[in-house]
Design a protein around this motif. Structure first.
Motif, PDB file in Angstrom:
ATOM      1  N   LYS A 151       0.851  -1.188   0.000  1.00 17.33           N
ATOM      2  CA  LYS A 151       0.000   0.000   0.000  1.00 17.33           C
ATOM      3  C   LYS A 151       0.885   1.235   0.000  1.00 17.33           C
TER       4      LYS A 151
ATOM      5  N   ILE B  87      -4.545   7.099  -1.794  1.00 21.50           N
ATOM      6  CA  ILE B  87      -3.861   5.836  -2.036  1.00 21.50           C
ATOM      7  C   ILE B  87      -3.341   5.842  -3.468  1.00 21.50           C
TER       8      ILE B  87
ATOM      9  N   GLN C 247      -2.136  -0.057  -4.354  1.00 22.20           N
ATOM     10  CA  GLN C 247      -2.279  -1.117  -3.366  1.00 22.20           C
ATOM     11  C   GLN C 247      -2.625  -2.439  -4.050  1.00 22.20           C
TER      12      GLN C 247
ATOM     13  N   HIS D  82      -3.539  -6.825   3.081  1.00 20.79           N
ATOM     14  CA  HIS D  82      -2.325  -6.509   2.339  1.00 20.79           C
ATOM     15  C   HIS D  82      -1.209  -7.516   2.602  1.00 20.79           C
TER      16      HIS D  82
END
Length: 268
Positions: A73, A82, A85, A151
Motif C-alpha cells: 500500500k 492511495i 495497493q 495486504h
C-alpha cells in the motif's frame, strides 16, 4: 540540482535501537525537505504503525509518501490518497493457517488499527504489536474471520526455523504470493510480485520523479529490492551482510546517525 528522493526503511534505518528518530537525523531530513527534496518511508510495517513517524517528520506538510506493508500500500501524505495497493488472495489463508498450526508458528494479519492473531501471540508477535502501537485481537476462527481485503499475513517463528519455513512456504504458495523474511523471525506473505522496489517504481512514476534520483537506505532482507532499484543503494552499518553486498554504499549504523551521513554525501 534536481529533486532527490530519500527512501528510508524505518526499523534499523530511520530509527535507532530505541525505535526513536534522533534529533540529528530529524534535523537532517527536515533540512532537505525544506530545500524541496522528497522523503518516502518504506516499511514492512502496517500503515498505522508508520503514522507516528509521518507526524514526527511532518510528511503531510512537505508532501512525503508512506510505502507500507513492504509495498502493498502506498499513500501520498499530503492528500492521504492511495497511490497504489494490492491484496493477498484469501484462498491461501486456510493453507497458511494449517501450516502455522502444525509447525507452532505465529500467524497474523491486520484490520484497521488491530493485529488479528490466529493463536495466542508469541513474543515476536507481541513485539510487532508493541512497535506499531497496535492491540492484538486473538480470534477463535482465523479462517472464517479473515473475509476482508488484506495486504499481508505475518508468520513468526524462531530464526533457525523461520529460515526453513520461508523456503517451504515459498515452494507451496510462490505461485500466489511473494514470501520473504523482513527480520530473522518474521516471514512476510505478500501479494504476488509485491516488494519495496516494485512499489517504489510505481510511486516515483506517479509523482513524476526519477529513479536515478532515488537514494534508498535499509538494513534488512526486505530492503534489498529497493536498494538494487535505486540510483544509489545504501546499506546501514548494522545491515545484514547480504544487504551490504547489494548496496552501492555502506553508511554508519542506525545508532550512529547513518542517515545524516547519507544526506551529507548524496543530497546536499
Amino acid at each position: 540540482m534536481g529533486t532527490k528522493v530519500l527512501v528510508l526503511d524505518i526499523d534499523g534505518t530511520l530509527t535507532n535501537s530505541e525505535k526513536q528518530i534522533t534529533s540529528e537525523t530529524k534535523r537532517g531530513i527536515r533540512d532537505i525537505m525544506e530545500r524541496g527534496h522528497k522523503v518516502i518511508l518504506a516499511s514492512g510495517r502496517p500503515t498505522p504503525g508508520m503514522r507516528r513517524y509521518e507526524e514526527e517528520l511532518e510528511l503531510k506538510k512537505y508532501g512525503g509518501y508512506l510505502l507500507s506493508f513492504n509495498g502493498g500500500k502506498v499513500i501520498e501524505c499530503k492528500s492521504q490518497q492511495i497511490i497504489y495497493q494490492q491484496f493477498l488472495p484469501l484462498k491461501i489463508i486456510p493453507g497458511l493457517y494449517q501450516f502455522a498450526k502444525e509447525k507452532g508458528c505465529g500467524l497474523a494479519t491486520y484490520l484497521e488499527d488491530r493485529v488479528i492473531s490466529a493463536f495466542d501471540p508469541d513474543p515476536y508477535l507481541k513485539w510487532e504489536a508493541h512497535i506499531n502501537r497496535m492491540e492484538i485481537d486473538v480470534v477463535t476462527d482465523f479462517i472464517e474471520f479473515v473475509n476482508f481485503d488484506i495486504h499481508k499475513c505475518l508468520m513468526t517463528a524462531e530464526p533457525e526455523k523461520a529460515q526453513i519455513y520461508e523456503k517451504k512456504i515459498q515452494k507451496t504458495y510462490g505461485e500466489y504470493a511473494s514470501i520473504y523474511r523482513s527480520e530473522d523471525f518474521f516471514i512476510e506473505i505478500m501479494p504476488k510480485g509485491i516488494n519495496k522496489g516494485g512499489s517504489l517504481d510505481k510511486t516515483l512514476k506517479a509523482a513524476g520523479l526519477n529513479r536515478e534520483d532515488a537514494i534508498c537506505c535499509g538494513d534488512g532482507f526486505n530492503d534489498i529490492s529497493m536498494i538494487e532499484y535505486a540510483g544509489v543503494g545504501v546499506a546501514m552499518g548494522n545491515a545484514k551482510e547480504v544487504v551490504k553486498n547489494a548496496a552501492d554504499y555502506i553508511t554508519g549504523s542506525n545508532d550512529e546517525d547513518g542517515i545524516v551521513q547519507v544526506i551529507d554525501r548524496f543530497v546536499l
